[in-house]
Design an enzyme around this catalytic site. Sequence first.
Site, PDB file in Angstrom:
ATOM      1  N   SER A  26       0.799  -1.229   0.000  1.00  0.00           N
ATOM      2  CA  SER A  26       0.000   0.000   0.000  1.00  0.00           C
ATOM      3  C   SER A  26       0.826   1.269   0.000  1.00  0.00           C
ATOM      4  O   SER A  26       0.279   2.370  -0.004  1.00  0.00           O
ATOM      5  CB  SER A  26      -0.937   0.020   1.216  1.00  0.00           C
ATOM      6  OG  SER A  26      -0.201  -0.059   2.417  1.00  0.00           O
ATOM      7  N   ASP A 283      -2.068   8.968   7.488  1.00  0.00           N
ATOM      8  CA  ASP A 283      -2.945   8.226   8.388  1.00  0.00           C
ATOM      9  C   ASP A 283      -2.204   7.478   9.496  1.00  0.00           C
ATOM     10  O   ASP A 283      -2.751   6.562  10.093  1.00  0.00           O
ATOM     11  CB  ASP A 283      -3.790   7.232   7.580  1.00  0.00           C
ATOM     12  CG  ASP A 283      -2.928   6.237   6.798  1.00  0.00           C
ATOM     13  OD1 ASP A 283      -1.689   6.292   6.913  1.00  0.00           O
ATOM     14  OD2 ASP A 283      -3.503   5.415   6.063  1.00  0.00           O
ATOM     15  N   HIS A 286       0.861   5.719   6.106  1.00  0.00           N
ATOM     16  CA  HIS A 286       1.181   6.131   4.740  1.00  0.00           C
ATOM     17  C   HIS A 286       1.472   7.625   4.667  1.00  0.00           C
ATOM     18  O   HIS A 286       1.041   8.395   5.513  1.00  0.00           O
ATOM     19  CB  HIS A 286       0.021   5.773   3.808  1.00  0.00           C
ATOM     20  CG  HIS A 286      -0.373   4.341   3.866  1.00  0.00           C
ATOM     21  ND1 HIS A 286      -1.365   3.882   4.708  1.00  0.00           N
ATOM     22  CD2 HIS A 286       0.112   3.261   3.206  1.00  0.00           C
ATOM     23  CE1 HIS A 286      -1.486   2.578   4.565  1.00  0.00           C
ATOM     24  NE2 HIS A 286      -0.599   2.168   3.667  1.00  0.00           N
TER      25      HIS A 286
END
Length: 321
Positions: A26, A283, A286
Amino acid sequence: MVLLLMFSPSSYAKCAYEAIFNLGDSNSDAGGFYPAFPSQPSPNGMTYFSKPTGRTTDGRQHALPFYLAVQINQMKQFKATVEESKSQGETNLPQPDIFGKAPYTIYIGQYDISHDVASLDVDGVKQYSPQIVQEITNAIKELYRLGGRSFLVLNLAPMGCYAAVLTQVSHDESDIDQSGCMISFNNAVRDYNSALKESLQQARQEELKDANVIYVDNHAIQLDLYQNPTSHGLEHGITACCGYGGGSYNFDPQVFCGNTKEMNGQKVTASACGDPEKYVSWDGIHLTENANKIKASAILSGSYFDPQFSLNQLCDIQPIG
């Protein structure tokens, strides 16, 4: 993935590469999460797309939702499809030689270490490291057998600066550096990175002598962002823009960015700050779009490559807004 964001439309004709294949998690998203699973909720995507797109950030990233072995199998299937398409005279897919011409970027391993961060400690990082390093090295060798000859392998970020780690991994105050990062956790990640670098060097000297296997020091780039945000025009290092709880971290593991949950008898929402362009962390894990752009520029400068690799000589790379 983030490197693609740095190519302007006019530069395609001036680039030796017709494609870039990215394998990652991610942190290195090309939007791969969205077709496989429902999109990440708002406010993800707020800065660039003005809507959620499956990326875990406010805009563009530098998430493929699958394990590396699965991604390798997907690459094999894609190559077989391309070769079959070519044999049937179809022209809507790339030519088969694309697999030997394109660079492969690999940025993976963080999820393997942090998927159960609440029960993780420094020894856990050390426990998983050899397995992850071997998996990445084997993946490169597999891609080499598929025709790949240029590989950019990013090491792990300083996870000891993640709000998610700082709020869930037990530590003493003496284990926190001046920028608020966890010293022992970052040291464990550095040990992993050293093992990865050594493994790549060995592979380069033995089986992959005619390949470009480039170690990219992503760790140094992100550590500088966390430790010196103001040097890059940012204001907040370890504090999450999108989260709940406020304080130094603004992160609560019970309610992630964009989610609402009932806690202590009332509904709470992990919402975004109004100025994500001033934050390094989106967050608690990330990066924000702005931080990703800074990171991309640093990578593409070539200053963090080992051994040196003349990417700018192969492509006329131009930043975009």
